[in-house]
Design a protein around this motif. Structure first.
Motif, PDB file in Angstrom:
ATOM      1  N   GLY A  13      -4.424   4.445  -4.850  1.00  0.00           N
ATOM      2  CA  GLY A  13      -5.273   4.087  -6.148  1.00  0.00           C
ATOM      3  C   GLY A  13      -5.987   4.987  -6.558  1.00  0.00           C
ATOM      4  N   ALA A  14      -5.772   6.370  -6.186  1.00  0.00           N
ATOM      5  CA  ALA A  14      -6.654   7.190  -6.571  1.00  0.00           C
ATOM      6  C   ALA A  14      -6.530   8.093  -7.870  1.00  0.00           C
ATOM      7  CB  ALA A  14      -6.792   8.187  -5.525  1.00  0.00           C
ATOM      8  N   SER A  15      -5.226   7.829  -8.375  1.00  0.00           N
ATOM      9  CA  SER A  15      -4.568   8.453  -9.393  1.00  0.00           C
ATOM     10  C   SER A  15      -3.886   7.515 -10.209  1.00  0.00           C
ATOM     11  CB  SER A  15      -3.800   9.779  -9.030  1.00  0.00           C
ATOM     12  OG  SER A  15      -3.366  10.313 -10.379  1.00  0.00           O
ATOM     13  N   SER A  16      -3.822   7.524 -11.675  1.00  0.00           N
ATOM     14  CA  SER A  16      -2.968   6.859 -12.409  1.00  0.00           C
ATOM     15  C   SER A  16      -2.644   7.704 -13.706  1.00  0.00           C
ATOM     16  CB  SER A  16      -3.413   5.642 -12.783  1.00  0.00           C
ATOM     17  OG  SER A  16      -4.848   5.793 -13.379  1.00  0.00           O
ATOM     18  N   LYS A  17      -1.484   7.223 -14.214  1.00  0.00           N
ATOM     19  CA  LYS A  17      -1.015   8.039 -15.556  1.00  0.00           C
ATOM     20  C   LYS A  17      -0.883   7.036 -16.651  1.00  0.00           C
ATOM     21  CE  LYS A  17       0.860  12.252 -13.217  1.00  0.00           C
ATOM     22  NZ  LYS A  17      -0.339  12.967 -13.829  1.00  0.00           N
ATOM     23  N   THR A  40      -6.123   0.367 -18.766  1.00  0.00           N
ATOM     24  CA  THR A  40      -6.730   0.982 -17.329  1.00  0.00           C
ATOM     25  C   THR A  40      -5.802   0.017 -16.340  1.00  0.00           C
ATOM     26  OG1 THR A  40      -8.716   1.663 -17.923  1.00  0.00           O
ATOM     27  CG2 THR A  40      -8.373   1.245 -15.836  1.00  0.00           C
ATOM     28  N   ILE A  41      -5.050   0.805 -15.206  1.00  0.00           N
ATOM     29  CA  ILE A  41      -4.366   0.063 -14.093  1.00  0.00           C
ATOM     30  C   ILE A  41      -5.304   0.475 -12.957  1.00  0.00           C
ATOM     31  CG2 ILE A  41      -2.352   0.115 -12.987  1.00  0.00           C
ATOM     32  CD1 ILE A  41      -0.978   1.393 -15.261  1.00  0.00           C
ATOM     33  N   ILE A  92       0.086   3.533 -11.246  1.00  0.00           N
ATOM     34  CA  ILE A  92      -0.833   4.000 -10.215  1.00  0.00           C
ATOM     35  C   ILE A  92      -0.307   4.318  -8.992  1.00  0.00           C
ATOM     36  CG2 ILE A  92      -1.441   1.688  -9.557  1.00  0.00           C
ATOM     37  CD1 ILE A  92      -4.393   2.328  -9.445  1.00  0.00           C
ATOM     38  N   TYR A  93      -0.738   5.298  -8.316  1.00  0.00           N
ATOM     39  CA  TYR A  93      -0.072   5.767  -6.992  1.00  0.00           C
ATOM     40  C   TYR A  93      -0.625   4.911  -5.732  1.00  0.00           C
ATOM     41  CZ  TYR A  93       1.439   9.795  -9.494  1.00  0.00           C
ATOM     42  OH  TYR A  93       2.049  10.765 -10.513  1.00  0.00           O
ATOM     43  N   SER A 121       0.791  -1.210  -0.058  1.00  0.00           N
ATOM     44  CA  SER A 121       0.005  -0.084  -0.068  1.00  0.00           C
ATOM     45  C   SER A 121       0.887   1.102   0.007  1.00  0.00           C
ATOM     46  CB  SER A 121      -1.033   0.042   1.246  1.00  0.00           C
ATOM     47  OG  SER A 121      -0.065   0.041   2.322  1.00  0.00           O
ATOM     48  N   GLY A 122       2.159   1.311   0.451  1.00  0.00           N
ATOM     49  CA  GLY A 122       2.980   2.338   0.066  1.00  0.00           C
ATOM     50  C   GLY A 122       3.713   2.468  -0.945  1.00  0.00           C
ATOM     51  N   ALA A 123       3.704   1.585  -2.124  1.00  0.00           N
ATOM     52  CA  ALA A 123       4.337   1.585  -3.389  1.00  0.00           C
ATOM     53  C   ALA A 123       3.675   2.072  -4.412  1.00  0.00           C
ATOM     54  CB  ALA A 123       4.793   0.050  -3.549  1.00  0.00           C
ATOM     55  N   LEU A 124       4.391   3.008  -5.329  1.00  0.00           N
ATOM     56  CA  LEU A 124       3.970   3.265  -6.524  1.00  0.00           C
ATOM     57  C   LEU A 124       4.139   1.807  -7.458  1.00  0.00           C
ATOM     58  CD1 LEU A 124       3.249   5.638  -8.573  1.00  0.00           C
ATOM     59  CD2 LEU A 124       5.711   5.501  -9.144  1.00  0.00           C
ATOM     60  N   MET A 125       3.119   1.440  -8.345  1.00  0.00           N
ATOM     61  CA  MET A 125       3.191   0.417  -9.066  1.00  0.00           C
ATOM     62  C   MET A 125       2.911   0.823 -10.657  1.00  0.00           C
ATOM     63  SD  MET A 125       3.767  -1.927  -6.968  1.00  0.00           S
ATOM     64  CE  MET A 125       3.528  -3.423  -7.912  1.00  0.00           C
TER      65      MET A 125
END
Length: 116
Positions: free
Chosen positions: A55-59, A69-70, A51-52, A30-34
């Motif tokens: 999980g609220a934001s992704s690029k 979609t991630i 995805i941050y 839960s602390g990792a950028l994936m």
């Protein structure tokens, strides 16, 4: 130790869909950028998207925006890549990567082949 295991790859026809999964262990997910990356035949590994931690934001890369979609499930320590309208240029080995205070770690990848 850190483990990232991708799954869900395979052969799909153009216009089809696949959902890749990456199961994680050995770190605080839960602390990792994936991130997802891919490497096609004879090409450099390229970033697909990330995805941050919450999980609220992704690029996404422009090449996949609107098709891929991630998502992530922090309770299951898993990140997913939903791929729609796949095209032959999407053929590649797909890798997940974690980035956090403990460093960067890559999975071994899963092959996606888009062909009729």
């Amino acid at each position: 130790q850190v483990q990232l295991v991708e799954s869900g790859g395979g052969l799909v026809q153009p216009g089809g869909s696949l959902r890749l999964s990456c199961s994680a262990s050995g770190f605080i997910f839960s602390g990792a950028l994936m991130s997802w990356y891919r490497q096609g035949p004879g090409t450099e590994r390229e970033w697909v998207g990330h995805i941050y931690p919450n999980g609220a934001s992704s690029k996404y890369a422009d090449s996949v925006k609107g098709r891929f979609t991630i998502s992530r499930d922090n309770a299951k320590s898993a990140v997913y890549l939903q791929m729609n309208n796949l095209q032959p240029d999407d053929t590649a080995v797909y890798f997940c990567k974690k980035t956090d205070s403990g460093g960067i770690y890559w999975g071994r990848g899963t092959q996606v082949t888009v062909s009729s």
